[in-house]
Write an enzyme that holds these catalytic residues in place. Structure first.
Site, mmCIF file in Angstrom:
data_model
loop_
_atom_site.group_PDB
_atom_site.id
_atom_site.type_symbol
_atom_site.label_atom_id
_atom_site.label_comp_id
_atom_site.label_asym_id
_atom_site.label_seq_id
_atom_site.Cartn_x
_atom_site.Cartn_y
_atom_site.Cartn_z
ATOM 1 N N ASP A 172 0.826 -1.193 0.000
ATOM 2 C CA ASP A 172 0.000 0.000 0.000
ATOM 3 C C ASP A 172 0.870 1.257 0.000
ATOM 4 O OD1 ASP A 172 -2.724 1.185 0.364
ATOM 5 O OD2 ASP A 172 -1.835 1.905 2.235
ATOM 6 N N GLU B 63 1.604 -0.366 -5.070
ATOM 7 C CA GLU B 63 0.714 0.747 -5.379
ATOM 8 C C GLU B 63 1.638 1.949 -5.548
ATOM 9 O OE1 GLU B 63 -3.396 2.711 -3.706
ATOM 10 O OE2 GLU B 63 -1.818 2.295 -2.252
#
Length: 657
Positions: free
Chosen positions: A334, A369
């Site tokens: 993330d 990401e």
């Protein structure tokens, strides 16, 4: 329980060796560390007098798994220098494998602003728990699906299973539900090869959400990265329940990829609680400004500092635990730009080097990401091999092409060819582009074609949260309900989007529920909706769309050009040919200014036909005898074997006899 012995400095955390437990904690600035042992409400404090470098350690003979413990760490309280030690606060072991209970907001958890808070937090702070990591894997083998054959399926443990009627009620919404035969059969019949699970690391709910009676449903607020989240377990043994699930998924040939959060922690900003890292070594674990304030590159109040050797070691050991002890196959990181900050982003940052050189992590599937919210945060295409990356350009451009018609055929082709202008560099391969239409963060596919605007009022932020850049199109009516003509147009759009997703070069990722038309009622930021709004609505599944999606995945497997791990060459007809509606090679003008019509011939035998115009159009097909390929209807408009009559905004795939 015997006297505390010196023990050893490695490994960090608490480790049971069959005769006792070794405890080891990193803190470079502490002046005193106490190991706190709990027997019910009774607390026994044992000073850790042994220190090797910055590791404080001790060994407790006769201690057993299940022992509850924590730490009190003393030292300077000087926020301007980043030091926030406060021995009044019971702290979780940052390497703990389990936590006893749940963090409920309480003022006593706060460490203090300019002065240390004097209140003791032990009464309201859940302790860490010693866990025996031994487990019989019964010969478990990782599937090791090649990247070029991988189809990702992003799902939330509770959201995927909580409302499934075929799963026993007692285990719905848990790890055990993922391992139930009904779910395993569903995933294998759908055809996905890897389950990308939203966070299962132990998280905490933000105080703001608790005050509104909400929870952090998604789990991107990690508290204990080594611990299996106990709120998603059906049993009182989360670690082994999770490992049982991994083993069952592997037996079904499905890989497990974890969405992990190493960009920030649940301690939030200076107003947040002191639960673990802040009280152990604030200045080492977090990126701080010159005056000791927290950087906020993740938008969550703090940022973990992986540039620090001790923090890097902690993160690498955590990933090793999940891979070697829990047998997970890979990780999605993330806000991964933060992991490479020095503080500017560098593709040669220590974190990336450590992964490439690690004995086992280098063989995992690694997905970034590729952004954070700070200046210089957008880094699509800049991550080093062997990373794949979420490709938001694919997401946005496919939406714009099909739903708004404001991009040329050339952009569609570039995205269809794994965004080679972004990823074809160095040793990177087409699978580095993780192609997606939707993810947990945003509209579902159904909502994408039913709503022009987000509807996030249930989140308690007056609909201010969630992005406004959705590139969605409601086809003339806002909301799920509409007349049959509108619904038919929506179905055509969903099929066109799914076709270009699942038949593009690169690694496709499907959001759980998109395959059968799941809706979140227009909420594009359901992070705090641990309820029926965000759980999948199996009882409302569109079976025809589900059959179409699974058929596309089967079709993908049959096309050699989509199974290769190399970039397409335009001069190789066994790869791809780009043709106009007349069956001729596209001119430069047609690429950038022409009509939204295209024929993509793959591996000579398969022909993807794109009519992204608002009118019916006839396509002249390449030489050969063609038929409609499943899952497209055999009654689709193939007129004479040489002409296809394309309906408005439609796609079709033909196969040469």
């Amino acid at each position: 329980m015997g006297e505390l012995l010196a023990g050893r400095p490695r490994p960090l955390g608490s480790h049971f060796d069959g005769e006792g437990v070794n405890f080891a904690l990193f803190s470079s600035g502490a002046s005193r560390v106490e190991l706190c042992i709990f027997d019910g409400l009774r607390e026994q404090r044992l000073p850790l007098t042994a220190r090797t470098g910055d590791i404080w350690h001790g060994y407790l003979p006769d201690a057993q798994p299940g022992l509850c413990y924590g730490y009190r760490v003393d030292g300077a309280f000087d926020p301007s220098r980043g030091q926030r030690f406060n021995a009044n606060k019971l702290l979780l072991d940052p390497c703990a494998r389990q936590m006893d209970g749940w963090v409920v907001d309480d003022q006593r958890l706060h460490g203090g602003y300019h002065q240390p808070d004097p209140s003791d937090s032990a009464e309201v702070m859940p302790p860490s728990v010693v866990v025996d990591e031994h487990y019989d894997w019964q010969g478990d083998r990782l599937p090791r699906t090649p990247w070029s054959q991988t189809v990702l399926y992003e799902a939330h443990v509770r959201g995927l299973t909580r409302r499934h009627p075929g799963i026993p009620a007692a285990i719905r919404g848990t790890y055990a539900a993922l391992a139930h035969p009904v779910m395993l059969d569903y995933l294998t019949q759908l055809g996905v090869t890897a389950l990308e699970l939203m966070p299962v690391q132990q998280h905490a709910d933000e105080p703001r959400l608790q005050s509104m009676g909400l929870r952090n449903y998604w789990g991107y607020n990690t508290l204990l990265p080594f611990a299996v989240d106990n709120s998603l377990a059906a049993s009182d043994d989360p670690l082994n329940e999770f490992r049982d699930t991994v083993r069952a998924l592997h037996q079904a040939g499905i890989e497990v990829i974890l969405d992990v959060v190493f960009n920030h922690s649940a301690e939030l900003d200076v107003d947040g609680p002191t639960l673990t890292l802040r009280g152990i070594d604030n200045a080492s674990y977090y990126w701080l400004t010159e005056n000791g304030d927290y950087h906020n590159w993740a938008g969550c109040g703090n940022v973990l500092r992986l540039e620090h050797p001790a923090v890097l070691h902690w993160v690498i050991e955590c990933l090793t635990f999940w891979h070697e002890v829990c047998h997970v196959d890979g990780f999605r990181f993330d806000l991964a730009t933060i992991l490479g900050r020095l503080p500017d982003f560098s593709s040669s940052a220590p974190f990336f080097t450590a992964l490439r050189n690690h004995r086992s992590l280098r063989d995992c599937k690694l997905i970034a990401e590729p952004w954070d919210i700070s200046p210089g945060g957008y880094q699509l295409g800049q991550f080093p091999a062997p990373f794949a990356e979420w490709n938001d350009r694919f997401r946005d451009d496919m939406r714009r092409f099909w739903l708004h018609g404001d991009l040329p055929i050339g952009v569609l082709a570039r995205r269809f060819a794994a965004s080679s202008e972004v990823f074809e560099r160095g040793s990177r391969q087409p699978w580095a582009s993780v192609n997606m239409l939707t993810s947990h963060d945003g509209f579902t596919l159904r909502d994408l074609v039913c709503f022009n605007h987000k509807h996030n009022d249930a989140n308690g932020e007056q609909n201010r949260d969630g992005t406004n850049s959705n590139f969605s199109f409601n086809h003339g009516t806002e909301g799920l309900e509409a007349d049959e003509t509108t619904q038919a147009r929506r179905r055509v759009s969903q099929q066109a989007l799914l076709t270009t997703l699942l038949l593009s070069q690169g690694t496709p990722m499907l959001l759980a529920g998109d395959e059968f038309g799941n809706s979140q009622q227009g909420n594009n930021n359901a992070y705090c909706q641990d309820n029926a709004l965000a759980w999948l609505h199996w009882d409302q599944a569109d079976d025809a769309l589900l059959a179409f999606t699974s058929g596309l995945i089967r079709l993908r497997r049959s096309i050699p050009a989509l199974q290769r791990g190399r970039w397409w060459r335009d001069d190789d007809e066994d790869d791809v040919r780009w043709l106009n509606a007349q069956g001729e090679a596209l001119t430069p003008y047609e690429w950038e200014q022409g009509t939204h019509q295209l024929q993509i011939q793959l591996s000579e035998r398969w022909l993807l036909l794109v009519n992204a115009t608002p009118q019916v159009s006839d396509f002249s097909l390449p030489e050969g005898e063609w038929r409609v390929a499943p899952p497209f209807s055999a009654t689709d408009h193939l007129l004479d074997g040489q002409t296809w009559r394309g309906q408005a905004n439609a796609v079709c795939v033909l196969v040469k006899q």
